[in-house]
Design a protein around this motif. Structure first.
Motif, mmCIF file in Angstrom:
data_model
loop_
_atom_site.group_PDB
_atom_site.id
_atom_site.type_symbol
_atom_site.label_atom_id
_atom_site.label_comp_id
_atom_site.label_asym_id
_atom_site.label_seq_id
_atom_site.Cartn_x
_atom_site.Cartn_y
_atom_site.Cartn_z
ATOM 1 N N UNK A 1 -2.891 -6.312 22.962
ATOM 2 C CA UNK A 1 -3.799 -6.901 23.934
ATOM 3 C C UNK A 1 -3.820 -8.420 23.802
ATOM 4 N N UNK A 2 -3.759 -9.088 24.965
ATOM 5 C CA UNK A 2 -3.929 -10.542 25.012
ATOM 6 C C UNK A 2 -3.083 -11.246 23.957
ATOM 7 N N UNK B 1 -0.742 -12.413 27.929
ATOM 8 C CA UNK B 1 -0.683 -11.128 28.623
ATOM 9 C C UNK B 1 -0.529 -9.998 27.603
ATOM 10 N N UNK B 2 -0.802 -8.774 28.084
ATOM 11 C CA UNK B 2 -0.686 -7.595 27.229
ATOM 12 C C UNK B 2 0.775 -7.134 27.158
ATOM 13 N N UNK B 3 1.107 -6.431 26.078
ATOM 14 C CA UNK B 3 2.493 -5.975 25.884
ATOM 15 C C UNK B 3 2.486 -4.523 25.411
ATOM 16 N N UNK B 4 3.244 -3.678 26.110
ATOM 17 C CA UNK B 4 3.489 -2.307 25.694
ATOM 18 C C UNK B 4 4.835 -2.249 24.972
ATOM 19 N N UNK C 1 5.760 -6.425 29.449
ATOM 20 C CA UNK C 1 4.582 -7.254 29.728
ATOM 21 C C UNK C 1 3.703 -6.677 30.843
ATOM 22 N N UNK C 2 2.395 -6.752 30.640
ATOM 23 C CA UNK C 2 1.396 -6.398 31.650
ATOM 24 C C UNK C 2 0.605 -7.668 31.958
ATOM 25 N N UNK C 3 0.726 -8.178 33.179
ATOM 26 C CA UNK C 3 0.103 -9.448 33.552
ATOM 27 C C UNK C 3 -1.004 -9.189 34.557
#
Length: 286
Positions: free
Chosen positions: A177-178, A183-186, A198-200
């Motif tokens: 998270x953050x 941004x978040x990363x899976x 990346x989740x933006x």
């Protein structure tokens, strides 16, 4: 924050390799092959302008390899990284961070260029920090026989030698998270070890840069897994979890390798998760 798609160039890959055990009579309907059984592939990057940071997600194939090397991949079209950056008013020297989803040549080849003397290598983004994770770096620098042809030392080792390499942490739950990049990363392991997705969060939407977890819209059904994946059964598990989450939360998926569809959304059906809509990036994010 502002987002831009960066078209670094197009190439072709063998359709059978791209779809693994799925018969050509099926995948050819969504990803038609040419006379050599090759299908169109994009190398689409994402540029994130966030305050004083300019973050480039993946860099495409680059241009330092030999004509023989590129001859295997049937380059086509007129897009390139520099022209795409210029279109949005930027230069590669403006890039502050390069985030690498993983280190296969079609994702990181543009990181490194030949030096002026043409006798060595140097970073193509002289002012940038390069971001990977230690698990994947070890995987790529000591490659297994299956992936050795995709992990090219000239794309990877000069990053570390430059002193510009940085590692992101890998949490136990595989979802960071953050991150330091905002941004978040899976983290997923089916395609290659510790690929980063990346989740933006942007304009009340969640945009996910799909890298090789979902190369094209033709890969949405669960069994449609690339022959390149090191752990195909794990890819199916990771896809199932992700696709259901994406459908439930109306994620917008930016497709790195789909030459004809930039963004898609998903929906749940009786046959499983399927494509809902496709969009041009600029239709959604202006």
């Amino acid at each position: 924050m502002k987002l831009y798609t960066i078209e670094t160039g197009n190439f072709k890959l063998d359709g059978g390799a791209m779809f693994g055990v799925v018969p050509k009579s099926i995948w050819n309907k969504t990803n038609p092959a040419d006379s050599n059984n090759m299908i169109d592939i994009a190398a689409r990057s994402l540029l994130i302008e966030d305050g004083d940071r300019l973050i480039l997600v993946d860099t495409g194939l680059g241009n330092k390899q030999s004509d023989k090397f590129f001859g295997y991949y049937y380059l086509w079209g007129n897009d390139n990284l520099d022209a795409s950056l210029k279109k949005h008013g930027f230069h590669r020297d403006d890039i502050t961070d390069v985030f690498l989803t993983h280190l296969h040549f079609d994702h990181c080849g543009g990181c490194i260029q030949l030096n002026k003397e043409k006798n060595g290598y140097e970073p193509a983004f002289k002012n940038a920090r390069f971001w990977s994770n230690e698990n994947h770096w070890q995987w790529a620098t000591k490659p297994n026989a299956r992936e050795k042809a995709s992990f090219l030392s000239e794309n990877i080792l000069p990053i570390q030698e430059s002193g510009q390499l940085n590692f992101l942490s890998v949490p136990e739950n595989r979802f960071l998270k953050n991150s330091e990049l905002g941004f978040d990363i899976l983290y997923v392991d089916g395609h290659t070890d510790k690929q980063m997705i990346p989740h933006i969060k942007y304009q009340d939407k969640t945009l996910v840069f799909m890298a090789d977890l979902l190369p094209t819209v033709g890969h949405i059904p669960l069994p449609y897994v690339m022959g390149y994946d090191t752990r195909p059964l794990l890819t199916i598990e990771e896809k199932k979890t992700f696709l259901e989450t994406a459908a439930d939360n109306n994620f917008y998926l930016l497709l790195e390798h789909d030459a004809h569809n930039q963004v898609c959304t998903l929906q749940k059906t009786e046959k499983g998760v399927r494509m809902k809509e496709t969009f041009l990036f600029n239709e959604l994010f202006i």
